[in-house]
Each structure stands twice: as structure tokens, then as C-alpha cells.
Design a protein around this motif. Structure first.
Motif, mmCIF file in Angstrom:
data_model
loop_
_atom_site.group_PDB
_atom_site.id
_atom_site.type_symbol
_atom_site.label_atom_id
_atom_site.label_comp_id
_atom_site.label_asym_id
_atom_site.label_seq_id
_atom_site.Cartn_x
_atom_site.Cartn_y
_atom_site.Cartn_z
ATOM 1 N N PHE A 1 2.779 -13.733 7.028
ATOM 2 C CA PHE A 1 3.206 -12.339 7.142
ATOM 3 C C PHE A 1 3.400 -11.953 8.609
ATOM 4 C CE2 PHE A 1 1.160 -12.564 3.009
ATOM 5 C CZ PHE A 1 2.040 -11.847 2.210
ATOM 6 N N GLN A 2 4.609 -11.501 8.929
ATOM 7 C CA GLN A 2 4.905 -11.031 10.277
ATOM 8 C C GLN A 2 4.611 -9.528 10.431
ATOM 9 O OE1 GLN A 2 7.156 -13.426 8.947
ATOM 10 N NE2 GLN A 2 6.097 -14.855 10.301
ATOM 11 N N LYS A 3 4.730 -8.826 9.292
ATOM 12 C CA LYS A 3 4.550 -7.377 9.342
ATOM 13 C C LYS A 3 3.831 -6.913 8.089
ATOM 14 C CE LYS A 3 7.249 -3.193 10.400
ATOM 15 N NZ LYS A 3 8.621 -2.658 10.576
ATOM 16 N N SER A 4 2.801 -6.123 8.238
ATOM 17 C CA SER A 4 1.977 -5.556 7.166
ATOM 18 C C SER A 4 0.520 -5.710 7.567
ATOM 19 C CB SER A 4 2.200 -6.235 5.817
ATOM 20 O OG SER A 4 1.173 -5.842 4.910
ATOM 21 N N PHE A 5 -0.103 -4.616 7.868
ATOM 22 C CA PHE A 5 -1.500 -4.627 8.296
ATOM 23 C C PHE A 5 -2.391 -5.302 7.267
ATOM 24 C CE2 PHE A 5 -5.618 -2.484 7.716
ATOM 25 C CZ PHE A 5 -6.253 -2.857 8.885
ATOM 26 N N GLU A 6 -2.231 -4.932 6.005
ATOM 27 C CA GLU A 6 -3.144 -5.433 4.971
ATOM 28 C C GLU A 6 -2.982 -6.925 4.720
ATOM 29 O OE1 GLU A 6 -4.584 -3.311 1.867
ATOM 30 O OE2 GLU A 6 -3.916 -1.327 2.505
ATOM 31 N N ASN A 7 -1.751 -7.388 4.597
ATOM 32 C CA ASN A 7 -1.528 -8.808 4.337
ATOM 33 C C ASN A 7 -1.911 -9.674 5.538
ATOM 34 O OD1 ASN A 7 -0.131 -9.060 1.564
ATOM 35 N ND2 ASN A 7 0.991 -7.393 2.550
ATOM 36 N N ARG A 8 -1.633 -9.174 6.727
ATOM 37 C CA ARG A 8 -2.003 -9.914 7.935
ATOM 38 C C ARG A 8 -3.522 -9.943 8.106
ATOM 39 N NH1 ARG A 8 1.554 -11.076 11.946
ATOM 40 N NH2 ARG A 8 0.085 -10.478 13.581
ATOM 41 N N LEU B 1 -5.773 -9.892 5.683
ATOM 42 C CA LEU B 1 -6.318 -10.851 4.726
ATOM 43 C C LEU B 1 -6.117 -12.289 5.215
ATOM 44 C CD1 LEU B 1 -7.662 -11.397 2.031
ATOM 45 C CD2 LEU B 1 -5.414 -11.315 0.944
ATOM 46 N N ALA B 2 -4.962 -12.564 5.782
ATOM 47 C CA ALA B 2 -4.700 -13.906 6.315
ATOM 48 C C ALA B 2 -5.634 -14.219 7.476
ATOM 49 C CB ALA B 2 -3.246 -14.017 6.764
ATOM 50 N N SER B 3 -5.854 -13.235 8.330
ATOM 51 C CA SER B 3 -6.751 -13.422 9.473
ATOM 52 C C SER B 3 -8.183 -13.656 9.009
ATOM 53 C CB SER B 3 -6.686 -12.191 10.382
ATOM 54 O OG SER B 3 -7.565 -12.327 11.481
ATOM 55 N N TYR B 4 -8.591 -12.891 8.003
ATOM 56 C CA TYR B 4 -9.942 -13.051 7.440
ATOM 57 C C TYR B 4 -10.117 -14.451 6.855
ATOM 58 C CZ TYR B 4 -13.650 -12.799 3.944
ATOM 59 O OH TYR B 4 -14.769 -13.062 3.180
ATOM 60 N N THR B 5 -9.139 -14.885 6.080
ATOM 61 C CA THR B 5 -9.207 -16.200 5.439
ATOM 62 C C THR B 5 -9.315 -17.305 6.478
ATOM 63 O OG1 THR B 5 -7.890 -15.384 3.576
ATOM 64 C CG2 THR B 5 -8.040 -17.770 3.856
ATOM 65 N N ASN B 6 -8.523 -17.211 7.533
ATOM 66 C CA ASN B 6 -8.554 -18.232 8.592
ATOM 67 C C ASN B 6 -9.883 -18.211 9.344
ATOM 68 O OD1 ASN B 6 -5.950 -19.063 8.000
ATOM 69 N ND2 ASN B 6 -4.999 -17.678 9.482
ATOM 70 N N ASN C 1 0.803 -1.226 0.000
ATOM 71 C CA ASN C 1 0.000 0.000 0.000
ATOM 72 C C ASN C 1 0.835 1.274 0.000
ATOM 73 O OD1 ASN C 1 0.994 0.140 2.607
ATOM 74 N ND2 ASN C 1 -0.958 -0.399 3.590
ATOM 75 N N ALA C 2 2.152 1.141 -0.141
ATOM 76 C CA ALA C 2 3.070 2.290 -0.177
ATOM 77 C C ALA C 2 3.074 3.078 1.132
ATOM 78 C CB ALA C 2 2.759 3.205 -1.359
ATOM 79 N N LYS C 3 2.575 2.461 2.208
ATOM 80 C CA LYS C 3 2.543 3.121 3.510
ATOM 81 C C LYS C 3 3.280 2.333 4.586
ATOM 82 C CE LYS C 3 -2.072 5.113 2.700
ATOM 83 N NZ LYS C 3 -3.479 5.130 3.185
ATOM 84 N N GLU C 4 3.596 1.078 4.306
ATOM 85 C CA GLU C 4 4.155 0.229 5.354
ATOM 86 C C GLU C 4 5.148 -0.772 4.788
ATOM 87 O OE1 GLU C 4 0.975 -2.035 7.065
ATOM 88 O OE2 GLU C 4 0.468 -3.020 5.187
ATOM 89 N N ASP C 5 6.039 -1.240 5.637
ATOM 90 C CA ASP C 5 6.944 -2.321 5.274
ATOM 91 C C ASP C 5 6.192 -3.642 5.293
ATOM 92 O OD1 ASP C 5 9.023 -0.516 5.125
ATOM 93 O OD2 ASP C 5 9.674 -0.865 7.197
ATOM 94 N N VAL C 6 6.709 -4.597 4.533
ATOM 95 C CA VAL C 6 6.140 -5.938 4.511
ATOM 96 C C VAL C 6 7.225 -6.917 4.915
ATOM 97 C CG1 VAL C 6 5.064 -7.729 3.104
ATOM 98 C CG2 VAL C 6 4.547 -5.319 2.647
ATOM 99 N N GLU C 7 6.894 -7.768 5.862
ATOM 100 C CA GLU C 7 7.843 -8.776 6.321
ATOM 101 C C GLU C 7 7.144 -10.122 6.360
ATOM 102 O OE1 GLU C 7 10.776 -9.541 10.158
ATOM 103 O OE2 GLU C 7 10.147 -7.498 9.644
ATOM 104 N N LEU C 8 7.817 -11.182 5.867
ATOM 105 C CA LEU C 8 7.159 -12.476 5.732
ATOM 106 C C LEU C 8 8.143 -13.628 5.896
ATOM 107 C CD1 LEU C 8 7.917 -13.775 2.644
ATOM 108 C CD2 LEU C 8 6.652 -11.726 2.005
#
Length: 448
Positions: free
Chosen positions: A111-118, A120-125, A94-101
Motif C-alpha cells: 500500500f502506497q496510500k492509506s493510513f489504515e492499510n499501511r 497494518l502492514a507496518s505492524y505485521t512487519n 474507512n470512507a475517509k481516505e483514498d487507497v492506493e496500492l
């Protein structure tokens, strides 16, 4: 005082470019580290992926991409092996945060870091847990209607809460599109399954560029075509019906996007040896798309696959034969001495071929006389090694396929790998396309 201010101004001036260049990072760890060498980063668009950078994977499995201010928000793909289309995963940036995985081939990406990716993973689970609860309810033939209503209520609230949390972010597009059909009252299992199928695509916008840029639409397509089955129809007709439904939903979508999705579905059917389904998809939908896009390469590939499907007459070709010292030109269609013919495309530079061709020869020798004739077409860049190796197989009809992958005979049979086998009957109709020499042996053993 002026000098001090000037120094600060100069310092700020030189720092500014570095601030613009170093915005955020995508980094992570692959395990086991020794299985990976390099990762590639692409910016994914609806019909193309643009290469951004590569990163070596260090001894501890770590990698890092430094993203500057020119890297716009959207869907990025990390490729970690070849073929690239099979070994990659999506990352929301999102050009606002780092991504760590972290990534492991067995467990996938975390994903350890990234609001959006985390998120989506939480939603899927979370939604998977609710779906499992529904499956458990029906499988146990539970008659407690209140319990089922409670599960549906939980499903509805879970969806709403995640949509609310994701509002305004990229991940909202995925959560909204994945919204399941939720009955408002108790329904029996048969009704529930029918409703799920009828409403499967209700919330998916196939013209959404974020979704088009990701693997989401492909996954939804495959889940529907391979997952929605009716017990009243056979497998082939189930696939055809599901393809019809999907293509109807897909009508308003740009041709280029349709092409990508349907080619992928066609390839899945090809890989699963579902020739009837692959050809139905090609003849009913894909060929028209290829014509509309003037995509001659795709159209030719579809037609070659159809022409070399089981039940069709094998493409004819001519070759030179030497008998009693005299050279003559023969055609495949003219051969008539054997009950079956095995056409094998091989290469002297192919290690699998060098292993399988001797085994094919040994097996052919065990068969009764007049049953099988092997026609070995070596697709090569040069004939030096072939001229020597072919002497090891005097029982075969040998053909030199000049041009390797641009060989006319190989192209007419749609050969993209070696060894490739075709079993023909006495009339030169294709009756089987075994994957390897063991499958070929099993076919003849079963037939005998």
C-alpha cells in the motif's frame, strides 16, 4: 445582483450530486500488467461478499474504483483471477481516505496510500521482526536470560504502541486480535512453545464482524491447525487435536461463520489428501453444522467424499456390455476377472483427457494380462464425439455419462474435474486416487 446569486445557487445545486457520487478511490497497479485483465471489487460481510464494481486493467497495469458516499466503511476484497476464493486480497476502507496500492503475485500487495492499510502492514512487519529475534535466540541455544527478557519487552512495547496509534480505527481490531502471548519472565523453549499454543486464541473475538468479514480468522485457524505440532504424536493425531481445540474456541460463533471456516479447513485437508483428517472434521463437526443449517448440498458433499475415501468399497453402478454381439447389463460389483480396476472419468471436451487417455492406454498395454481393466466413464453433454473416440480404446469398458456434471455415476464419486482416477482392488475397494496418469503409473510401478 440577484441573477448572479441565482447562478451560484444553481451551480452549487448541480455540483452537489457529483460531490456525493465522487468521494474516494481505490486504485493501483498490477504487475506484470500482461498477466491480468480485470479486477473485481466486493464489499465483504461475515457470510457473504456483495459485488460492487469491476475495472479493466490498462496496458500499464493500472486500475481504479471510484467509490461514492454510499460505500460504507469496512472490509473490501479485490479479486484478480479465478477461482475467486483463491485469488483475492483484503483492503480496509474507512470512507475517509483514498487507497492506493501495487500488487505482484510474487511479493503480494503493497500500500502506497492509506493510513489504515499501511499501519497494518507496518505492524505485521514489526512483529515479524521481533518474532524472528525470539526464534534466533532459542535456535542459538542462548543462555543470556537478560537478552530474552529484553526481546519480550520490545515485543510488548511494540504491541502497545501500535494499539495506541490504531485506537478508534478499523485496523485496531486486527492489531488487538493479533496480540501475541508474551511471557513476563524467562522461559525455556519447550515452555514457551506450550504457552504459545495454550494462549493462541486469547485475544481473538470470533464474533467480531470486522474480523469475520476478512481473511484474518481463516489465516489464524490454518496457522494453528498446521503450525502447532507435538513431537509425541503423529501427524494425523496432531491435526485432530488441533481441530478439537479450534472447534472448542469456535463454539459461541454463529453457525454460518463456523460453516465457512470449517469448510475451508476441510477443503485444505482434501487438497492435501489427508482423508482421515477431512473425514474426522466432517463426522465430528461439519455434518452437524450442515444438518442444523439444513444445508443438504454440503451434507451430501461430505458424505460422498467419505464414501469414496481410500479403503471404502467403490460406489456400485450398472453399465451395458456387448460380448459376441449380445448386449448384457453388468454391475461394477460383478466384475471378477482382474486383480485391479481403474475407473477413469473423462470427457471428449477436456484437453487434459485427450492427452492422458492415450497414455493410460499405452501404459495398460505394458502390464501383464489379467492385472488391470480400465473402465472409462465419459461425462458428456452429447455422445456424438464420444462414439467416435471410444473406438480408439477397444480394451476399455466404455460408459456414456449423460448429463456431464449432473451424471449419476459421476456424482456418486464426487467428480468435479476431469480426468479423475480411482484404482480399485479385485473386491472393488478403493486403494488409490492418483491425481493424474503419471501418478497412476507410479503407483502400479511401485506396487509391482
Amino acid at each position: 445582483m440577484k441573477k448572479i446569486k441565482l447562478k451560484r445557487l444553481v451551480l452549487t445545486f448541480f455540483l452537489l450530486p457529483s460531490l456525493l457520487l465522487a468521494q474516494h478511490t481505490i486504485k493501483g497497479v498490477f504487475s506484470p500488467a500482461e498477466d491480468y485483465n480485470v479486477v473485481l471489487l466486493y464489499k465483504s460481510m461475515p457470510t457473504v461478499s456483495n459485488y460492487i464494481a469491476s475495472s479493466e486493467i490498462k496496458e500499464d497495469g493500472s486500475f481504479q474504483f471510484q467509490l461514492d458516499s454510499t460505500m460504507t466503511k469496512g472490509i473490501y476484497k479485490i479479486v484478480y483471477a479465478i477461482p475467486q476464493e483463491d485469488y483475492n486480497f483484503d483492503v480496509i476502507y474507512n470512507a475517509k481516505e483514498d487507497v492506493e496500492l501495487t500488487f505482484n503475485a510474487e511479493t503480494g500487495v503493497t500500500f502506497q496510500k492509506s493510513f489504515e492499510n499501511r499501519l497494518l502492514a507496518s505492524y505485521t512487519n514489526s512483529m515479524a521482526m521481533v518474532t524472528q529475534a525470539i526464534a534466533n535466540y532459542y535456535s542459538q541455544q542462548n543462555k543470556d536470560t537478560i537478552a530474552l527478557k529484553a526481546i519480550f519487552k520490545t515485543q510488548k512495547e511494540t504491541q502497545e504502541n501500535f494499539e495506541k496509534t490504531a485506537k478508534g480505527s478499523i485496523v485496531f481490531q486486527f492489531i488487538k486480535a493479533n496480540k501475541p502471548y508474551i511471557p513476563k519472565k524467562y522461559v525455556d523453549f519447550k515452555t514457551y512453545v506450550k504457552q504459545l499454543k495454550d494462549h493462541y486464541f486469547d485475544y481473538i473475538d470470533f464474533n467480531n464482524k470486522i474480523l469475520q468479514s476478512s481473511s484474518f480468522l481463516e489465516e489464524k485457524m490454518l496457522n494453528y491447525v498446521f503450525g502447532m505440532f507435538s513431537k509425541t504424536k503423529d501427524e494425523i493425531n496432531n491435526y485432530k487435536d488441533n481441530i478439537d481445540v479450534f472447534c472448542t474456541v469456535l463454539k459461541p460463533t454463529p453457525l454460518e461463520v463456523k460453516r465457512i471456516l470449517l469448510v475451508d479447513l476441510w477443503q485444505q485437508m482434501v487438497d492435501l489428501n489427508k482423508e482421515a483428517v477431512a473425514n474426522y472434521l466432517a463426522e465430528t463437526y461439519l455434518m452437524d453444522i450442515a444438518v442444523a443449517l439444513n444445508d443438504q448440498h454440503l451434507l451430501n458433499g461430505l458424505m460422498v467424499y467419505k464414501d469414496t475415501s481410500v479403503g471404502n468399497e467403490a460406489p456400485d453402478f450398472s453399465f451395458e456390455m456387448t460380448k459376441e454381439g449380445k448386449k448384457t447389463i453388468k454391475r461394477l460389483s460383478e466384475l471378477s476377472e482382474y486383480k485391479n480396476y481403474v475407473v477413469v472419468f473423462w470427457s471428449t471436451t477436456c484437453s487434459y483427457c485427450l492427452d492422458e487417455i492415450p497414455r493410460l492406454q499405452a501404459f495398460a498395454k505394458t502390464l501383464e494380462k489379467g492385472l488391470v481393466k480400465v473402465i472409462a466413464i465419459a461425462i458428456e453433454d452429447e455422445d456424438i464425439k464420444w462414439k467416435t473416440l471410444k473406438l480408439n480404446y477397444p480394451e476399455f469398458i466404455h460408459i456414456y455419462g449423460k448429463g456431464k456434471w449432473d451424471n449419476e455415476i459421476g456424482n456418486s464419486y464426487g467428480v468435479t474435474a476431469t480426468p479423475t482416477y480411482f484404482i480399485l482392488d479385485k473386491d472393488k475397494k478403493i486403494i488409490s486416487k492418483p491425481e493424474d496418469v503419471e501418478a497412476l503409473k507410479a503407483w502400479f510401478t511401485k506396487d509391482l
